[in-house]
Design a protein around this motif. Structure first.
Motif, PDB file in Angstrom:
ATOM      1  N   ARG A  15     -23.002  28.232 -52.929  1.00 53.08           N
ATOM      2  CA  ARG A  15     -22.813  27.454 -51.711  1.00 53.08           C
ATOM      3  C   ARG A  15     -21.947  28.247 -50.756  1.00 53.08           C
ATOM      4  NH1 ARG A  15     -19.165  24.311 -49.388  1.00 53.08           N
ATOM      5  NH2 ARG A  15     -19.842  22.522 -48.198  1.00 53.08           N
ATOM      6  N   ARG A  16     -22.339  28.262 -49.500  1.00 47.96           N
ATOM      7  CA  ARG A  16     -21.626  29.028 -48.473  1.00 47.96           C
ATOM      8  C   ARG A  16     -20.572  28.153 -47.809  1.00 47.96           C
ATOM      9  NH1 ARG A  16     -22.331  29.228 -43.073  1.00 47.96           N
ATOM     10  NH2 ARG A  16     -24.188  27.960 -43.267  1.00 47.96           N
ATOM     11  N   LEU A  17     -19.411  28.743 -47.547  1.00 45.74           N
ATOM     12  CA  LEU A  17     -18.362  28.050 -46.799  1.00 45.74           C
ATOM     13  C   LEU A  17     -18.610  28.202 -45.309  1.00 45.74           C
ATOM     14  CD1 LEU A  17     -15.058  29.206 -48.557  1.00 45.74           C
ATOM     15  CD2 LEU A  17     -16.104  26.945 -48.641  1.00 45.74           C
ATOM     16  N   ASP A  18     -18.427  27.126 -44.549  1.00 45.45           N
ATOM     17  CA  ASP A  18     -18.426  27.293 -43.093  1.00 45.45           C
ATOM     18  C   ASP A  18     -16.992  27.651 -42.692  1.00 45.45           C
ATOM     19  OD1 ASP A  18     -16.891  24.916 -42.685  1.00 45.45           O
ATOM     20  OD2 ASP A  18     -18.669  23.720 -42.323  1.00 45.45           O
ATOM     21  N   VAL A  19     -16.773  27.935 -41.437  1.00 44.49           N
ATOM     22  CA  VAL A  19     -15.466  28.405 -40.972  1.00 44.49           C
ATOM     23  C   VAL A  19     -14.375  27.379 -41.242  1.00 44.49           C
ATOM     24  CG1 VAL A  19     -14.145  29.107 -38.946  1.00 44.49           C
ATOM     25  CG2 VAL A  19     -16.483  29.892 -39.223  1.00 44.49           C
ATOM     26  N   PHE A  20     -14.629  26.130 -40.947  1.00 41.87           N
ATOM     27  CA  PHE A  20     -13.640  25.087 -41.156  1.00 41.87           C
ATOM     28  C   PHE A  20     -13.260  24.983 -42.636  1.00 41.87           C
ATOM     29  CE2 PHE A  20     -12.414  20.637 -41.855  1.00 41.87           C
ATOM     30  CZ  PHE A  20     -11.324  20.558 -41.004  1.00 41.87           C
ATOM     31  N   GLU A  21     -14.267  24.990 -43.505  1.00 41.01           N
ATOM     32  CA  GLU A  21     -14.008  24.908 -44.944  1.00 41.01           C
ATOM     33  C   GLU A  21     -13.220  26.130 -45.421  1.00 41.01           C
ATOM     34  OE1 GLU A  21     -17.951  22.509 -46.484  1.00 41.01           O
ATOM     35  OE2 GLU A  21     -18.108  24.642 -46.034  1.00 41.01           O
ATOM     36  N   TYR A  22     -13.580  27.302 -44.908  1.00 44.21           N
ATOM     37  CA  TYR A  22     -12.882  28.532 -45.285  1.00 44.21           C
ATOM     38  C   TYR A  22     -11.394  28.419 -44.956  1.00 44.21           C
ATOM     39  CZ  TYR A  22     -11.057  33.232 -44.824  1.00 44.21           C
ATOM     40  OH  TYR A  22     -10.257  34.334 -44.916  1.00 44.21           O
ATOM     41  N   VAL A  23     -11.075  27.933 -43.769  1.00 45.34           N
ATOM     42  CA  VAL A  23      -9.674  27.779 -43.363  1.00 45.34           C
ATOM     43  C   VAL A  23      -8.971  26.770 -44.275  1.00 45.34           C
ATOM     44  CG1 VAL A  23      -8.136  27.010 -41.503  1.00 45.34           C
ATOM     45  CG2 VAL A  23     -10.056  28.532 -40.999  1.00 45.34           C
ATOM     46  N   GLN A  24      -9.649  25.706 -44.648  1.00 46.16           N
ATOM     47  CA  GLN A  24      -9.060  24.726 -45.564  1.00 46.16           C
ATOM     48  C   GLN A  24      -8.761  25.362 -46.922  1.00 46.16           C
ATOM     49  OE1 GLN A  24     -12.083  21.585 -45.240  1.00 46.16           O
ATOM     50  NE2 GLN A  24     -10.466  20.271 -44.422  1.00 46.16           N
ATOM     51  N   PHE A  25      -9.701  26.162 -47.444  1.00 41.92           N
ATOM     52  CA  PHE A  25      -9.476  26.867 -48.708  1.00 41.92           C
ATOM     53  C   PHE A  25      -8.233  27.752 -48.588  1.00 41.92           C
ATOM     54  CE2 PHE A  25     -13.369  25.399 -50.416  1.00 41.92           C
ATOM     55  CZ  PHE A  25     -13.537  25.873 -51.711  1.00 41.92           C
ATOM     56  N   CYS A  26      -8.146  28.504 -47.497  1.00 42.92           N
ATOM     57  CA  CYS A  26      -7.007  29.410 -47.296  1.00 42.92           C
ATOM     58  C   CYS A  26      -5.693  28.641 -47.248  1.00 42.92           C
ATOM     59  CB  CYS A  26      -7.195  30.230 -46.021  1.00 42.92           C
ATOM     60  SG  CYS A  26      -8.475  31.495 -46.172  1.00 42.92           S
ATOM     61  N   HIS A  27      -5.666  27.529 -46.552  1.00 43.63           N
ATOM     62  CA  HIS A  27      -4.437  26.738 -46.462  1.00 43.63           C
ATOM     63  C   HIS A  27      -4.062  26.184 -47.832  1.00 43.63           C
ATOM     64  CE1 HIS A  27      -3.538  26.590 -42.098  1.00 43.63           C
ATOM     65  NE2 HIS A  27      -4.788  27.047 -42.060  1.00 43.63           N
ATOM     66  N   ALA A  28      -5.035  25.741 -48.601  1.00 43.19           N
ATOM     67  CA  ALA A  28      -4.752  25.217 -49.941  1.00 43.19           C
ATOM     68  C   ALA A  28      -4.204  26.311 -50.855  1.00 43.19           C
ATOM     69  CB  ALA A  28      -6.017  24.605 -50.548  1.00 43.19           C
ATOM     70  N   LEU A  29      -4.610  27.554 -50.592  1.00 40.33           N
ATOM     71  CA  LEU A  29      -4.149  28.689 -51.396  1.00 40.33           C
ATOM     72  C   LEU A  29      -2.939  29.384 -50.779  1.00 40.33           C
ATOM     73  CD1 LEU A  29      -7.651  30.180 -52.273  1.00 40.33           C
ATOM     74  CD2 LEU A  29      -6.102  28.953 -53.815  1.00 40.33           C
ATOM     75  N   ASP A  30      -2.503  28.909 -49.623  1.00 40.82           N
ATOM     76  CA  ASP A  30      -1.362  29.480 -48.905  1.00 40.82           C
ATOM     77  C   ASP A  30      -1.569  30.971 -48.603  1.00 40.82           C
ATOM     78  OD1 ASP A  30       1.105  29.255 -47.615  1.00 40.82           O
ATOM     79  OD2 ASP A  30       2.195  29.938 -49.388  1.00 40.82           O
TER      80      ASP A  30
END
Length: 76
Positions: free
Chosen positions: A50-65
């Motif tokens: 499954r591909r991440l869209d830009v918004f989801e990618y940013v959410q993943f990054c924030h969750a991972l700090d």
């Protein structure tokens, strides 16, 4: 144009997310809980199903700090 999901650069960026999750000692379950999604959804992203869209990618990054710009530089 190469499809995103099969791009080696995209795979490297997802690998970077996985490495950051593992370096923090965070399980797929813990990441899913932080994101408010299912463990299956995280697994599908990490296994390139499954591909991440830009918004989801940013959410993943924030969750991972981690800084989203760092991962985006991998795509250049």
């Amino acid at each position: 144009m190469i499809k995103t999901i099969t791009s080696p650069k995209y795979a490297r960026m997802i690998g970077w997310l996985i490495a950051n999750r593992q370096a923090r000692g965070m399980s797929i379950r813990a990441l899913a809980e932080a994101l408010g999604i299912t463990t299956t959804a995280v697994h599908r992203v990490e296994s390139l199903e499954r591909r991440l869209d830009v918004f989801e990618y940013v959410q993943f990054c924030h969750a991972l700090d981690v800084d989203p710009a760092e991962g985006i530089r991998m795509l250049k």
